[in-house]
Scaffold this motif. Structure first.
Motif, PDB file in Angstrom:
ATOM      1  N   LEU A  79       0.814  -1.225   0.000  1.00 25.29           N
ATOM      2  CA  LEU A  79       0.000   0.000   0.000  1.00 25.29           C
ATOM      3  C   LEU A  79       0.845   1.272   0.000  1.00 25.29           C
ATOM      4  CD1 LEU A  79      -2.880  -0.934   2.481  1.00 25.29           C
ATOM      5  CD2 LEU A  79      -2.756  -1.280   0.024  1.00 25.29           C
ATOM      6  N   PRO A 115      -1.080   4.360  -2.954  1.00 23.33           N
ATOM      7  CA  PRO A 115      -2.540   4.485  -2.775  1.00 23.33           C
ATOM      8  C   PRO A 115      -3.261   5.037  -3.991  1.00 23.33           C
ATOM      9  CG  PRO A 115      -1.396   6.216  -1.578  1.00 23.33           C
ATOM     10  CD  PRO A 115      -0.332   5.275  -2.069  1.00 23.33           C
ATOM     11  N   THR A 145      -5.622   2.706   4.432  1.00 24.24           N
ATOM     12  CA  THR A 145      -5.604   3.691   3.351  1.00 24.24           C
ATOM     13  C   THR A 145      -6.993   4.297   3.244  1.00 24.24           C
ATOM     14  OG1 THR A 145      -3.918   2.474   2.132  1.00 24.24           O
ATOM     15  CG2 THR A 145      -5.161   4.115   0.919  1.00 24.24           C
ATOM     16  N   LYS A 163      -4.642  -3.077   5.756  1.00 20.77           N
ATOM     17  CA  LYS A 163      -3.574  -4.036   5.474  1.00 20.77           C
ATOM     18  C   LYS A 163      -3.054  -4.571   6.813  1.00 20.77           C
ATOM     19  CE  LYS A 163      -0.101  -6.173   3.575  1.00 20.77           C
ATOM     20  NZ  LYS A 163       1.010  -5.379   3.036  1.00 20.77           N
ATOM     21  N   THR A 213      -5.424  -8.295   3.238  1.00 22.31           N
ATOM     22  CA  THR A 213      -6.008  -6.993   2.925  1.00 22.31           C
ATOM     23  C   THR A 213      -7.529  -7.088   2.985  1.00 22.31           C
ATOM     24  OG1 THR A 213      -4.150  -6.486   1.460  1.00 22.31           O
ATOM     25  CG2 THR A 213      -6.113  -5.129   1.230  1.00 22.31           C
TER      26      THR A 213
END
Length: 503
Positions: A180, A183, A313, A354, A365
């Protein structure tokens, strides 16, 4: 003596001024000069198809776009862009570049688009693109790349599109994408390479927005039930990576190009596969939130122990870690849960969690779709459908009341000695005439048309019935002829007739 000193000072001052003017003119020339082999237009510098082997000089420092495509460049040296501090778009396609120095893009922090396609690159080292923190599009297709270092793109936090198709890759570090660190990534093109297989577990754990733009078609994959199940699952959910190139998803049955099978055309070959649905399922959850209220989002993974670390995220592409950077409007706990203290409209979107367990060497995830709604008012108790039905019923009652309960108002200016029947009142009140009504008296004027007109009631009546006249009866103003209507039914019928009533 004083005069000599003054003259000397004046001379020195003039010399200094001339030196400054000369220096400024040289700077202006260096800023606005254009190489003879290039075309300069504002902040754009085009040096296409000039057989250049190095960067031409002098280069205008204000250039934001530099096009060196279709030349003979064979390497990029350290600090070769030092004279272009504002460079944002750099096109180097169709050259012979086989080597990129570690500091080639030093201080190119504004570069957003880099095109290195159709060159002779073999390996992408980890330190090559570290300086490009603003890079959004990286084109590396149609090279001879056989290896990509696992940390080659780790510092490209703004990267949106990465094109690596038409190379010689036999593997790819999907774990670097899974971390990640990107993003904004929406396109990862690995099509038309030499991939015999891919790590299914790592690929299925990628965020949905990455899988939607992960192009894997036209690779020599070995036919495998798990790979087939993954592509079928992507097709079911309508991912663009499968839908756009459905016919190009193939596999080799016995490892030979002649045994190529299309996944979505000869699916009967895979009927005996026992598909692992749990591995293929998209772990996405939908949560409804209310504006102004708190919300707790859990990171539901199977890695729930003390060695697991978490990272979120946000829909705004911001990264939240524990116990690292904590947003002022959010809080993150050690178990991976993310709390929004007060939900706002802009908090809606996809949240990606994550979970990474270094002790077990596993990561997972999860995605959560948060939809934000306005709070329902306390006094609102009616259902929308019932409210609409009630409004229609009330409107219908009002229309019926207006039609049947409204009294008939006859517009009669003069009272008739003998009252007329009720039905005649309504007939007489419906006067339709193209000309305004005449004034009272025997000498009233009417239209010369032969159509029937309704006159206002007159004093002369017979048996309570009004008289009707045509234009022919008033040809002689001194002796007007007025005929009585034959019957009520005939007079009412004549209202809707265009032909005149003859005496």
């Amino acid at each position: 003596m004083k005069n000599l000193t003054g003259a000397y000072c004046v001379q020195k001052c003039l010399t200094g001024v001339l030196f400054i003017i000369e220096l400024a003119s040289k700077c202006a020339v260096s800023l606005h000069s254009c190489p003879s082999t290039c075309i300069c237009a504002s902040d754009l510098l085009s040096c296409v198809s000039q057989n250049l082997q190095q960067l031409p000089a002098p280069i205008p420092a204000m250039a934001a776009t530099l096009d060196l495509s279709h030349n003979a460049l064979y390497q990029l040296q350290n600090h070769w862009l030092a004279g272009l501090p504002r460079i944002q778009i750099l096109r180097l396609s169709h050259n012979h570049i086989s080597r990129i120095a570690p500091q080639a893009f030093h201080n190119a922090t504004y570069l957003m688009h880099l095109d290195l396609s159709s060159n002779r690159l073999h390996v992408i080292e980890k330190q090559v693109f570290h300086e490009l923190i603003s890079l959004q599009e990286l084109l590396l297709y149609n090279n001879q790349i056989v290896r990509v270092d696992g940390r080659a793109f780790i510092h490209l936090g703004s990267l949106r599109k990465l094109y690596l198709s038409w190379n010689l890759l036999m593997d790819f570090p999907f774990s670097s994408i899974q971390e990640l660190h990107h993003p904004h990534l929406r396109i990862l093109d690995l099509s038309s390479n030499k991939l015999p297989t891919i790590p299914i577990a790592e690929v299925t754990e990628l965020p949905l927005y990455v899988k939607n733009g992960l192009f894997l078609h036209d690779n020599p994959f070995m036919c495998d039930c798990t790979l087939y199940a993954m592509f079928r699952h992507w097709e079911k959910y309508g991912l663009n990576s499968v839908q756009d190139f459905r016919e190009e998803h193939t596999c080799l049955a016995v490892g030979q190009p002649q045994s190529s099978i299309r996944f979505f055309k000869h699916y009967n070959i895979f009927e005996n596969c026992s598909l692992v649905h749990g591995l293929m399922a998209f772990p996405i959850t939908t949560i409804k939130a209310v504006i102004g209220e708190p919300l707790l989002i859990s990171c539901e993974t199977s890695l729930q122990d003390e060695h697991t670390s978490y990272m979120w995220t946000l829909p705004s592409h911001e990264l939240i870690r524990f116990p690292g950077n904590i947003n002022q409007t959010m809080a993150m706990y050690s178990n991976g849960s993310l709390e929004i203290k007060e939900v706002r409209q802009q908090d809606s979107g996809i949240y990606v969690c994550k979970a990474n367990n270094k002790h077990l060497m596993r990561n997972e995830t999860r995605e959560v779709n948060v939809t934000v709604h306005y709070k329902k008012s306390e006094g609102e108790s009616f259902n929308t459908g019932l409210t609409t039905l009630l409004g229609c019923a009330v409107s219908l009652v009002l229309v019926l009341m207006y039609l049947y309960l409204t009294p008939c108002h006859c517009c009669c200016r003069k009272k008739v000695p003998t009252p007329s029947p009720p039905h005649e009142c309504s007939a007489q009140s419906s006067i339709l005439s193209a000309t305004p009504p005449a004034t009272d008296g025997p000498n009233r004027k009417i239209s010369g048309s032969r159509h029937v007109v309704f006159l206002e009631p007159v004093k002369e009546t017979r048996n309570g019935k009004a008289k009707l006249a045509t234009s022919e009866d008033f040809t002689d103003a001194k002796n007007p002829k007025i005929q009585q209507m034959k019957s009520d039914s005939e007079s009412i019928t004549s209202v809707f007739s265009d032909s005149p009533i003859m005496p």
